[in-house]
Design a protein around this motif. Structure first.
Motif, PDB file in Angstrom:
ATOM      1  N   VAL A  70       0.878  -1.167   0.000  1.00 27.67           N
ATOM      2  CA  VAL A  70       0.000   0.000   0.000  1.00 27.67           C
ATOM      3  C   VAL A  70       0.918   1.221   0.000  1.00 27.67           C
ATOM      4  N   ALA A  71       0.892   1.958  -1.096  1.00 26.50           N
ATOM      5  CA  ALA A  71       1.736   3.142  -1.223  1.00 26.50           C
ATOM      6  C   ALA A  71       0.944   4.375  -0.817  1.00 26.50           C
ATOM      7  N   LEU A  72       1.570   5.211   0.000  1.00 31.23           N
ATOM      8  CA  LEU A  72       0.950   6.482   0.358  1.00 31.23           C
ATOM      9  C   LEU A  72       1.460   7.526  -0.623  1.00 31.23           C
ATOM     10  N   ASP A  73       0.532   8.169  -1.286  1.00 27.95           N
ATOM     11  CA  ASP A  73       0.881   9.106  -2.343  1.00 27.95           C
ATOM     12  C   ASP A  73      -0.208  10.170  -2.434  1.00 27.95           C
ATOM     13  N   GLU A  74       0.195  11.390  -2.749  1.00 23.93           N
ATOM     14  CA  GLU A  74      -0.777  12.491  -2.824  1.00 23.93           C
ATOM     15  C   GLU A  74      -1.831  12.277  -3.906  1.00 23.93           C
ATOM     16  N   GLY A  90     -11.367  -6.266   5.173  1.00 25.85           N
ATOM     17  CA  GLY A  90     -11.309  -7.164   4.021  1.00 25.85           C
ATOM     18  C   GLY A  90      -9.936  -7.803   3.875  1.00 25.85           C
ATOM     19  N   TRP A  91      -8.908  -6.998   4.054  1.00 26.32           N
ATOM     20  CA  TRP A  91      -7.545  -7.530   3.963  1.00 26.32           C
ATOM     21  C   TRP A  91      -7.261  -8.514   5.085  1.00 26.32           C
ATOM     22  N   MET A  92      -7.819  -8.270   6.269  1.00 26.54           N
ATOM     23  CA  MET A  92      -7.634  -9.198   7.388  1.00 26.54           C
ATOM     24  C   MET A  92      -8.152 -10.577   7.025  1.00 26.54           C
ATOM     25  N   GLY A  93      -9.269 -10.611   6.317  1.00 28.81           N
ATOM     26  CA  GLY A  93      -9.855 -11.880   5.906  1.00 28.81           C
ATOM     27  C   GLY A  93      -8.942 -12.686   4.997  1.00 28.81           C
ATOM     28  N   GLU A  94      -8.077 -12.013   4.275  1.00 22.59           N
ATOM     29  CA  GLU A  94      -7.140 -12.689   3.381  1.00 22.59           C
ATOM     30  C   GLU A  94      -5.872 -13.131   4.111  1.00 22.59           C
ATOM     31  N   GLY A  95      -5.561 -12.470   5.217  1.00 23.18           N
ATOM     32  CA  GLY A  95      -4.443 -12.898   6.048  1.00 23.18           C
ATOM     33  C   GLY A  95      -3.041 -12.501   5.604  1.00 23.18           C
ATOM     34  N   ARG A  96      -2.898 -11.809   4.500  1.00 25.39           N
ATOM     35  CA  ARG A  96      -1.563 -11.385   4.058  1.00 25.39           C
ATOM     36  C   ARG A  96      -1.086 -10.197   4.866  1.00 25.39           C
ATOM     37  N   ASP A  97       0.220 -10.141   5.127  1.00 22.66           N
ATOM     38  CA  ASP A  97       0.788  -8.963   5.777  1.00 22.66           C
ATOM     39  C   ASP A  97       0.698  -7.779   4.822  1.00 22.66           C
ATOM     40  N   ILE A  98       0.694  -6.581   5.387  1.00 28.80           N
ATOM     41  CA  ILE A  98       0.585  -5.362   4.585  1.00 28.80           C
ATOM     42  C   ILE A  98       1.779  -4.470   4.870  1.00 28.80           C
ATOM     43  N   ALA A  99       2.390  -3.960   3.813  1.00 29.08           N
ATOM     44  CA  ALA A  99       3.453  -2.967   3.932  1.00 29.08           C
ATOM     45  C   ALA A  99       2.904  -1.636   3.439  1.00 29.08           C
ATOM     46  N   LEU A 100       2.920  -0.642   4.316  1.00 27.45           N
ATOM     47  CA  LEU A 100       2.464   0.704   3.977  1.00 27.45           C
ATOM     48  C   LEU A 100       3.706   1.548   3.734  1.00 27.45           C
ATOM     49  N   LEU A 101       3.855   2.065   2.533  1.00 29.34           N
ATOM     50  CA  LEU A 101       5.072   2.758   2.134  1.00 29.34           C
ATOM     51  C   LEU A 101       4.918   4.268   2.199  1.00 29.34           C
ATOM     52  N   ILE A 102       5.854   4.907   2.882  1.00 28.63           N
ATOM     53  CA  ILE A 102       5.941   6.365   2.909  1.00 28.63           C
ATOM     54  C   ILE A 102       7.271   6.726   2.264  1.00 28.63           C
ATOM     55  N   GLY A 103       7.216   7.433   1.160  1.00 29.19           N
ATOM     56  CA  GLY A 103       8.431   7.786   0.435  1.00 29.19           C
ATOM     57  C   GLY A 103       9.205   8.910   1.094  1.00 29.19           C
ATOM     58  N   GLN A 118      -1.335  -2.997  -8.225  1.00 28.10           N
ATOM     59  CA  GLN A 118      -1.604  -4.353  -8.712  1.00 28.10           C
ATOM     60  C   GLN A 118      -1.680  -5.313  -7.534  1.00 28.10           C
ATOM     61  N   ASN A 119      -2.049  -6.521  -7.809  1.00 24.10           N
ATOM     62  CA  ASN A 119      -2.029  -7.609  -6.827  1.00 24.10           C
ATOM     63  C   ASN A 119      -2.771  -7.286  -5.538  1.00 24.10           C
ATOM     64  N   GLY A 120      -3.875  -6.569  -5.624  1.00 16.52           N
ATOM     65  CA  GLY A 120      -4.691  -6.320  -4.446  1.00 16.52           C
ATOM     66  C   GLY A 120      -4.188  -5.234  -3.517  1.00 16.52           C
ATOM     67  N   GLY A 121      -3.134  -4.539  -3.909  1.00 14.39           N
ATOM     68  CA  GLY A 121      -2.613  -3.451  -3.091  1.00 14.39           C
ATOM     69  C   GLY A 121      -3.431  -2.196  -3.308  1.00 14.39           C
ATOM     70  N   ALA A 122      -2.862  -1.078  -2.970  1.00 17.55           N
ATOM     71  CA  ALA A 122      -3.587   0.177  -3.120  1.00 17.55           C
ATOM     72  C   ALA A 122      -2.623   1.340  -3.096  1.00 17.55           C
ATOM     73  N   MET A 123      -3.095   2.456  -3.612  1.00 16.17           N
ATOM     74  CA  MET A 123      -2.411   3.733  -3.454  1.00 16.17           C
ATOM     75  C   MET A 123      -3.395   4.632  -2.713  1.00 16.17           C
ATOM     76  N   LEU A 124      -2.995   5.065  -1.536  1.00 23.20           N
ATOM     77  CA  LEU A 124      -3.870   5.876  -0.698  1.00 23.20           C
ATOM     78  C   LEU A 124      -3.212   7.203  -0.382  1.00 23.20           C
ATOM     79  N   ARG A 125      -4.034   8.185  -0.079  1.00 18.70           N
ATOM     80  CA  ARG A 125      -3.477   9.454   0.392  1.00 18.70           C
ATOM     81  C   ARG A 125      -4.044   9.749   1.769  1.00 18.70           C
ATOM     82  N   LEU A 126      -3.219  10.362   2.574  1.00 21.81           N
ATOM     83  CA  LEU A 126      -3.649  10.729   3.922  1.00 21.81           C
ATOM     84  C   LEU A 126      -4.376  12.060   3.922  1.00 21.81           C
ATOM     85  N   SER A 127      -4.012  12.928   2.970  1.00 19.68           N
ATOM     86  CA  SER A 127      -4.587  14.265   2.942  1.00 19.68           C
ATOM     87  C   SER A 127      -4.338  14.885   1.579  1.00 19.68           C
TER      88      SER A 127
END
Length: 160
Positions: A70-74, A90-103, A118-127
């Motif tokens: 999961v990449a954090l991006d504006e 939802g991700w908990m139900g899949e059981g995979r670990d999550i890496a949240l990236l801050i550049g 890709q692969n079920g990840g995401a690009m999210l922004r905090l603000s």
């Protein structure tokens, strides 16, 4: 499921470390959070692309095996806390670990952002605002705790 915040930057102010530690301590065992600090690439005469590529190598080395990225991006998806909670659940139900990236100061390498999309990840922004990296790290820790409080119907988060 474990959450790993992989953040470019080191030597955060004491108030950031203390704030992050407080929210991390509150997280349930089944959703433990860790923070891995990545040393920023020295600027020197390097191009932005060279800096991002060097940091990308360090970030990849720190990623848990088989994790969701999961990449954090504006320019990432703008979620409410409730929607973040639903996504985490939802991700908990899949059981995979999550890496949240801050550049770092120049963001994240485009390859990492593409992998996150890709692969079920995401690009999210905090603000929509530009946040200093120390503040982004602290806000992310708080929002993860807040999302978990929503999942568990804990009164920390109040809608309305």
């Amino acid at each position: 499921m474990k959450l790993c915040i992989v953040a470019v930057g080191h030597k955060m102010p004491d108030w950031v470390a203390a704030g992050c530690a407080e929210y991390i301590k509150r997280m349930p065992r089944e959703m433990a959070v860790s923070v891995v600090e990545i040393k920023p690439e020295p600027r020197g005469s390097k191009t932005r692309e060279q800096l991002l590529a060097a940091e990308k190598t360090r970030i990849r080395a720190a990623l848990p095996a088989g994790c969701r990225i999961v990449a954090l991006d504006e320019r990432g998806e703008d979620l409410t806390t409730v929607k973040l909670a639903a996504r985490l659940e939802g991700w908990m139900g899949e059981g995979r670990d999550i890496a949240l990236l801050i550049g770092g100061a120049d963001g994240l390498d485009p390859e990492l952002k593409a992998e996150a999309s890709q692969n079920g990840g995401a690009m999210l922004r905090l603000s929509s605002l530009t946040l200093p990296h120390a503040m982004a790290r602290l806000i992310l820790c708080e929002q993860l705790y807040r999302a978990v409080s929503v999942i568990r119907n804990h009164p920390y988060h109040r809608e309305g």
